[in-house]
Design a protein around this motif. Sequence first.
Motif, PDB file in Angstrom:
ATOM      1  N   GLN A   3      17.260  11.607  -7.020  1.00 36.32           N
ATOM      2  CA  GLN A   3      16.138  11.967  -7.590  1.00 36.32           C
ATOM      3  C   GLN A   3      14.802  11.683  -7.032  1.00 36.32           C
ATOM      4  N   THR A   4      14.739  10.371  -6.483  1.00 31.98           N
ATOM      5  CA  THR A   4      13.665  10.051  -6.036  1.00 31.98           C
ATOM      6  C   THR A   4      13.140  10.576  -4.723  1.00 31.98           C
ATOM      7  N   TYR A   5      14.329  10.677  -3.837  1.00 31.85           N
ATOM      8  CA  TYR A   5      14.256  11.673  -2.500  1.00 31.85           C
ATOM      9  C   TYR A   5      13.607  13.072  -2.929  1.00 31.85           C
ATOM     10  N   ASN A   6      14.428  13.501  -3.687  1.00 33.63           N
ATOM     11  CA  ASN A   6      13.977  14.991  -4.024  1.00 33.63           C
ATOM     12  C   ASN A   6      12.422  15.090  -4.530  1.00 33.63           C
ATOM     13  N   VAL A   7      12.127  14.175  -4.998  1.00 34.91           N
ATOM     14  CA  VAL A   7      10.484  14.485  -5.724  1.00 34.91           C
ATOM     15  C   VAL A   7       9.777  14.264  -4.227  1.00 34.91           C
ATOM     16  N   LEU A   8      10.040  13.176  -3.677  1.00 33.40           N
ATOM     17  CA  LEU A   8       9.187  12.471  -2.395  1.00 33.40           C
ATOM     18  C   LEU A   8       9.121  13.727  -1.227  1.00 33.40           C
ATOM     19  N   MET A   9      10.276  14.568  -1.179  1.00 29.61           N
ATOM     20  CA  MET A   9      10.301  15.678  -0.110  1.00 29.61           C
ATOM     21  C   MET A   9       9.823  17.058  -0.542  1.00 29.61           C
ATOM     22  N   ASP A  10       9.487  17.180  -1.780  1.00 29.57           N
ATOM     23  CA  ASP A  10       8.785  18.301  -2.550  1.00 29.57           C
ATOM     24  C   ASP A  10       7.463  18.501  -2.008  1.00 29.57           C
ATOM     25  N   PHE A  11       7.352  18.496  -0.760  1.00 31.90           N
ATOM     26  CA  PHE A  11       5.657  18.752  -0.423  1.00 31.90           C
ATOM     27  C   PHE A  11       4.963  19.668  -1.315  1.00 31.90           C
ATOM     28  N   PRO A  12       5.381  20.942  -1.427  1.00 31.19           N
ATOM     29  CA  PRO A  12       4.568  22.130  -2.149  1.00 31.19           C
ATOM     30  C   PRO A  12       3.958  21.371  -3.546  1.00 31.19           C
ATOM     31  N   SER A  13       4.554  20.547  -4.065  1.00 30.06           N
ATOM     32  CA  SER A  13       4.242  20.072  -5.419  1.00 30.06           C
ATOM     33  C   SER A  13       3.384  18.729  -5.279  1.00 30.06           C
ATOM     34  N   TYR A  14       3.082  18.283  -3.941  1.00 29.79           N
ATOM     35  CA  TYR A  14       2.138  17.012  -3.990  1.00 29.79           C
ATOM     36  C   TYR A  14       0.689  17.398  -4.572  1.00 29.79           C
ATOM     37  N   PRO A  15       0.009  18.289  -4.508  1.00 31.40           N
ATOM     38  CA  PRO A  15      -1.188  18.599  -5.225  1.00 31.40           C
ATOM     39  C   PRO A  15      -1.169  18.261  -6.729  1.00 31.40           C
ATOM     40  N   GLU A  16      -0.115  18.440  -7.360  1.00 32.06           N
ATOM     41  CA  GLU A  16       0.065  18.163  -8.689  1.00 32.06           C
ATOM     42  C   GLU A  16       0.324  16.643  -9.201  1.00 32.06           C
ATOM     43  N   PRO A  26      14.110  15.357  12.674  1.00 31.03           N
ATOM     44  CA  PRO A  26      13.523  14.273  13.724  1.00 31.03           C
ATOM     45  C   PRO A  26      12.920  15.113  14.790  1.00 31.03           C
ATOM     46  N   SER A  27      11.786  14.645  15.524  1.00 30.50           N
ATOM     47  CA  SER A  27      11.059  15.014  16.641  1.00 30.50           C
ATOM     48  C   SER A  27      10.273  16.131  16.449  1.00 30.50           C
ATOM     49  N   SER A  28      10.223  16.664  15.001  1.00 30.38           N
ATOM     50  CA  SER A  28       9.286  17.901  14.871  1.00 30.38           C
ATOM     51  C   SER A  28       7.967  17.392  14.419  1.00 30.38           C
ATOM     52  N   THR A  29       6.995  18.328  14.375  1.00 32.53           N
ATOM     53  CA  THR A  29       5.535  17.929  14.270  1.00 32.53           C
ATOM     54  C   THR A  29       5.238  18.093  12.887  1.00 32.53           C
ATOM     55  N   LEU A  30       4.637  17.297  11.846  1.00 30.68           N
ATOM     56  CA  LEU A  30       4.033  17.629  10.625  1.00 30.68           C
ATOM     57  C   LEU A  30       2.655  17.943  10.552  1.00 30.68           C
ATOM     58  N   THR A  31       2.010  18.595   9.811  1.00 33.54           N
ATOM     59  CA  THR A  31       0.518  18.415   9.364  1.00 33.54           C
ATOM     60  C   THR A  31       0.399  17.852   8.094  1.00 33.54           C
ATOM     61  N   VAL A  32      -0.402  16.638   8.140  1.00 37.94           N
ATOM     62  CA  VAL A  32      -0.464  15.854   6.898  1.00 37.94           C
ATOM     63  C   VAL A  32      -2.175  15.584   6.762  1.00 37.94           C
ATOM     64  N   SER A  33      -2.352  15.908   5.329  1.00 37.69           N
ATOM     65  CA  SER A  33      -3.725  15.660   5.052  1.00 37.69           C
ATOM     66  C   SER A  33      -3.752  14.439   3.887  1.00 37.69           C
ATOM     67  N   ILE A  34      -4.395  13.405   4.156  1.00 40.98           N
ATOM     68  CA  ILE A  34      -4.734  12.218   3.215  1.00 40.98           C
ATOM     69  C   ILE A  34      -6.047  12.134   2.871  1.00 40.98           C
ATOM     70  N   LYS A  35      -6.129  11.275   1.762  1.00 42.40           N
ATOM     71  CA  LYS A  35      -7.327  10.913   1.120  1.00 42.40           C
ATOM     72  C   LYS A  35      -7.191   9.407   0.826  1.00 42.40           C
ATOM     73  N   VAL A  36      -7.943   8.539   1.516  1.00 44.06           N
ATOM     74  CA  VAL A  36      -7.914   7.119   1.093  1.00 44.06           C
ATOM     75  C   VAL A  36      -9.254   6.563   0.622  1.00 44.06           C
ATOM     76  N   GLY A  37      -9.281   5.999  -0.638  1.00 38.79           N
ATOM     77  CA  GLY A  37     -10.832   5.748  -1.058  1.00 38.79           C
ATOM     78  C   GLY A  37     -11.736   6.947  -1.298  1.00 38.79           C
ATOM     79  N   ALA A  38     -12.900   6.574  -1.086  1.00 36.76           N
ATOM     80  CA  ALA A  38     -13.939   7.548  -1.154  1.00 36.76           C
ATOM     81  C   ALA A  38     -14.093   8.610   0.145  1.00 36.76           C
ATOM     82  N   ARG A  39     -13.533   8.057   1.340  1.00 29.80           N
ATOM     83  CA  ARG A  39     -13.527   8.667   2.398  1.00 29.80           C
ATOM     84  C   ARG A  39     -13.208  10.074   2.246  1.00 29.80           C
TER      85      ARG A  39
END
Length: 151
Positions: free
Chosen positions: A16-29, A43-56
């Motif tokens: 259950q934890t893995y399924n939520v972790l890997m459900d990337f389309p739901s991350y904005p929720e 493995p070896s694939s490239t992701l595009t990741v957008s993060i927000k840390v603090g007020a940055r």
Amino acid sequence: MSDVEKKIVINATPEQTYNVLMDFPSYPEWNPMVLSIDGDTSPSSTLTVSIKVGARAPQSFKPTVLKNEVNREFRWVGKLLLACLYRGEHYFIIEGNSEGGCTFVHGERFSGVLSSPLNNMMGEDLPKAFEAFNNALKERVEKQDASAVSS
């Protein structure tokens, strides 16, 4: 600041934890740190990741997937220009426990000549962002588990 690692117990199965972790389309929720992830998780694939840390301002990067072991571990590595300058190996590990739940381990190992100065600029914002991610994941997984039980 050097490496970051935060753990949390989640009252749900590793699956259950893995399924939520890997459900990337739901991350904005639900995810306060990782705003989006796009790409193939092999493995070896490239992701595009957008993060927000603090007020940055949010930042995007393109890490390479190192490992994707279903219900157990997801890991990527990102770098700034050259790995000798700044390299971060980000990992999510799910460890089942005897009570039927799991421990979720979320961390990053940093290396490179710029790792200390860049990480020091973030201060406590990065560890706090990891904790916020873990707390939000726990809430999301346990909420989904509770709604599945009551259905």
